[in-house]
Design a protein around this motif. Structure first.
Motif, PDB file in Angstrom:
ATOM      1  N   MET A  39       9.425  31.864  30.516  1.00 38.04           N
ATOM      2  CA  MET A  39      11.146  32.030  30.073  1.00 38.04           C
ATOM      3  C   MET A  39      11.281  31.021  30.389  1.00 38.04           C
ATOM      4  N   SER A  40      11.917  29.607  29.155  1.00 38.54           N
ATOM      5  CA  SER A  40      12.419  28.647  28.680  1.00 38.54           C
ATOM      6  C   SER A  40      14.185  28.257  29.513  1.00 38.54           C
ATOM      7  N   ILE A  41      13.934  27.242  29.735  1.00 38.08           N
ATOM      8  CA  ILE A  41      15.444  27.273  30.442  1.00 38.08           C
ATOM      9  C   ILE A  41      16.674  27.542  29.828  1.00 38.08           C
ATOM     10  N   GLN A  42      17.160  27.059  28.317  1.00 37.62           N
ATOM     11  CA  GLN A  42      17.412  28.015  27.377  1.00 37.62           C
ATOM     12  C   GLN A  42      18.027  28.789  27.943  1.00 37.62           C
ATOM     13  N   ALA A  43      17.096  30.098  27.923  1.00 34.37           N
ATOM     14  CA  ALA A  43      17.464  31.320  27.437  1.00 34.37           C
ATOM     15  C   ALA A  43      17.992  31.982  29.035  1.00 34.37           C
ATOM     16  N   LYS A  44      17.445  31.067  29.869  1.00 37.58           N
ATOM     17  CA  LYS A  44      18.481  31.112  31.568  1.00 37.58           C
ATOM     18  C   LYS A  44      19.060  30.432  31.673  1.00 37.58           C
ATOM     19  N   LEU A  45      19.953  29.603  31.368  1.00 34.00           N
ATOM     20  CA  LEU A  45      21.113  29.452  30.323  1.00 34.00           C
ATOM     21  C   LEU A  45      22.180  30.590  30.408  1.00 34.00           C
ATOM     22  N   LEU A  46      21.336  31.088  29.112  1.00 29.81           N
ATOM     23  CA  LEU A  46      21.990  31.765  28.298  1.00 29.81           C
ATOM     24  C   LEU A  46      22.562  33.153  29.011  1.00 29.81           C
ATOM     25  N   ALA A  47      21.306  33.640  29.877  1.00 27.09           N
ATOM     26  CA  ALA A  47      21.678  35.199  30.270  1.00 27.09           C
ATOM     27  C   ALA A  47      22.651  34.711  31.573  1.00 27.09           C
ATOM     28  N   THR A  48      22.135  33.454  32.306  1.00 27.87           N
ATOM     29  CA  THR A  48      23.576  33.035  33.083  1.00 27.87           C
ATOM     30  C   THR A  48      24.766  33.481  32.921  1.00 27.87           C
ATOM     31  N   GLN A  49      25.245  32.486  31.689  1.00 33.92           N
ATOM     32  CA  GLN A  49      25.877  32.588  30.789  1.00 33.92           C
ATOM     33  C   GLN A  49      27.630  34.143  30.276  1.00 33.92           C
ATOM     34  N   SER A  50      25.587  35.274  30.148  1.00 34.54           N
ATOM     35  CA  SER A  50      26.546  36.119  29.865  1.00 34.54           C
ATOM     36  C   SER A  50      26.844  36.948  30.652  1.00 34.54           C
ATOM     37  N   ARG A  51      26.004  36.413  31.808  1.00 36.37           N
ATOM     38  CA  ARG A  51      26.207  37.656  33.208  1.00 36.37           C
ATOM     39  C   ARG A  51      27.305  37.038  34.072  1.00 36.37           C
ATOM     40  N   GLN A  52      27.693  35.561  33.952  1.00 40.23           N
ATOM     41  CA  GLN A  52      29.263  35.538  34.582  1.00 40.23           C
ATOM     42  C   GLN A  52      30.562  35.365  33.232  1.00 40.23           C
ATOM     43  N   ASN A  53      30.218  35.820  32.223  1.00 37.31           N
ATOM     44  CA  ASN A  53      30.936  36.505  31.133  1.00 37.31           C
ATOM     45  C   ASN A  53      31.520  38.112  31.599  1.00 37.31           C
ATOM     46  N   GLU A  54      29.983  39.248  31.911  1.00 38.65           N
ATOM     47  CA  GLU A  54      30.821  40.151  32.505  1.00 38.65           C
ATOM     48  C   GLU A  54      31.437  39.991  33.629  1.00 38.65           C
ATOM     49  N   TYR A  55      30.962  39.842  34.277  1.00 36.55           N
ATOM     50  CA  TYR A  55      31.565  39.440  35.566  1.00 36.55           C
ATOM     51  C   TYR A  55      33.294  38.633  35.445  1.00 36.55           C
ATOM     52  N   ALA A  56      33.443  38.065  34.394  1.00 35.22           N
ATOM     53  CA  ALA A  56      34.784  37.969  34.217  1.00 35.22           C
ATOM     54  C   ALA A  56      36.002  39.103  33.546  1.00 35.22           C
ATOM     55  N   ASP A  57      34.696  39.578  32.843  1.00 39.66           N
ATOM     56  CA  ASP A  57      35.517  40.411  31.855  1.00 39.66           C
ATOM     57  C   ASP A  57      35.458  41.685  32.343  1.00 39.66           C
ATOM     58  N   ARG A  58      35.156  41.913  33.802  1.00 38.67           N
ATOM     59  CA  ARG A  58      35.547  43.239  34.470  1.00 38.67           C
ATOM     60  C   ARG A  58      37.848  43.454  35.028  1.00 38.67           C
ATOM     61  N   LYS A  59      37.501  41.692  35.094  1.00 38.73           N
ATOM     62  CA  LYS A  59      38.253  41.099  35.590  1.00 38.73           C
ATOM     63  C   LYS A  59      40.149  40.798  34.909  1.00 38.73           C
ATOM     64  N   VAL A  60      39.573  40.560  33.810  1.00 42.18           N
ATOM     65  CA  VAL A  60      40.777  40.653  32.458  1.00 42.18           C
ATOM     66  C   VAL A  60      41.470  42.084  32.537  1.00 42.18           C
ATOM     67  N   ARG A  61      43.002  41.692  33.076  1.00 43.73           N
ATOM     68  CA  ARG A  61      43.850  43.243  31.814  1.00 43.73           C
ATOM     69  C   ARG A  61      44.288  42.727  30.664  1.00 43.73           C
ATOM     70  N   ASP A  62      44.375  43.194  30.153  1.00 42.95           N
ATOM     71  CA  ASP A  62      44.630  43.559  28.584  1.00 42.95           C
ATOM     72  C   ASP A  62      46.437  43.655  28.613  1.00 42.95           C
ATOM     73  N   MET A  63      48.312  43.068  29.029  1.00 42.32           N
ATOM     74  CA  MET A  63      48.839  43.420  29.614  1.00 42.32           C
ATOM     75  C   MET A  63      50.140  42.954  27.901  1.00 42.32           C
ATOM     76  N   THR A  64      50.449  43.452  27.826  1.00 41.17           N
ATOM     77  CA  THR A  64      51.467  43.871  26.535  1.00 41.17           C
ATOM     78  C   THR A  64      53.102  44.774  27.082  1.00 41.17           C
ATOM     79  N   PHE A  65      54.154  44.301  26.814  1.00 40.51           N
ATOM     80  CA  PHE A  65      55.172  44.375  27.316  1.00 40.51           C
ATOM     81  C   PHE A  65      55.957  45.000  26.608  1.00 40.51           C
ATOM     82  N   GLN A  66      56.936  45.624  26.166  1.00 40.32           N
ATOM     83  CA  GLN A  66      57.886  45.774  25.480  1.00 40.32           C
ATOM     84  C   GLN A  66      59.132  45.771  25.764  1.00 40.32           C
ATOM     85  N   ALA A  67      59.880  45.510  23.930  1.00 43.44           N
ATOM     86  CA  ALA A  67      61.706  45.320  24.310  1.00 43.44           C
ATOM     87  C   ALA A  67      62.188  46.106  25.186  1.00 43.44           C
TER      88      ALA A  67
END
Length: 127
Positions: free
Chosen positions: A1-29
């Motif tokens: 496995m190349s270094i670029q593939a490992k970096l992409l795998a790590t990046q996608s894993r970190q994106n999954e962790y971050a996406d779990r904590k993101v909340r879509d918050m919208t408010f109305q008038a």
């Protein structure tokens, strides 16, 4: 496995962790929200500076949406020195439970946004 593939795998894993904590918050008038007290100079959080001090004041009414992540709120005259547009991440939805409402009257805001720290006790000293 190349270094670029490992970096992409790590990046996608970190994106999954971050996406779990993101909340879509919208408010109305006309919706009620709490405002988070940020530690800025001039705003004393109810006379306390420790981790036990209260963090939200309100509820306040949302007037309109300025941009998708910023809302204009109706603030009382006592908080007239504060800009009325706030980012969505410092707002918290109000659910109507009267037990945890914090009165905004207890926030001390000086005209020049400065405050003096008062010494409570001297714990240790060097000779």
């Amino acid at each position: 496995m190349s270094i670029q593939a490992k970096l992409l795998a790590t990046q996608s894993r970190q994106n999954e962790y971050a996406d779990r904590k993101v909340r879509d918050m919208t408010f109305q008038a006309d919706e009620q929200v709490f405002l988070k007290m940020l530690p800025i100079n001039g705003v004393m959080r109810f006379g306390k500076k420790d981790s036990l001090s209260l963090r939200y004041i309100g509820p306040f009414e949302i007037l309109d949406c300025v941009v998708p992540l910023a809302y204009r709120m109706s603030l009382p005259p006592r908080l007239s020195g504060v800009h009325p547009v706030f980012h969505v991440f410092i707002l918290k939805k109000y659910h109507g439970d009267e037990d945890y409402i914090i009165k905004w009257d207890s926030v001390l805001l000086n005209k020049d946004l400065k405050y003096e720290e008062e010494l409570v006790a001297i714990i240790d000293h060097d000779v």
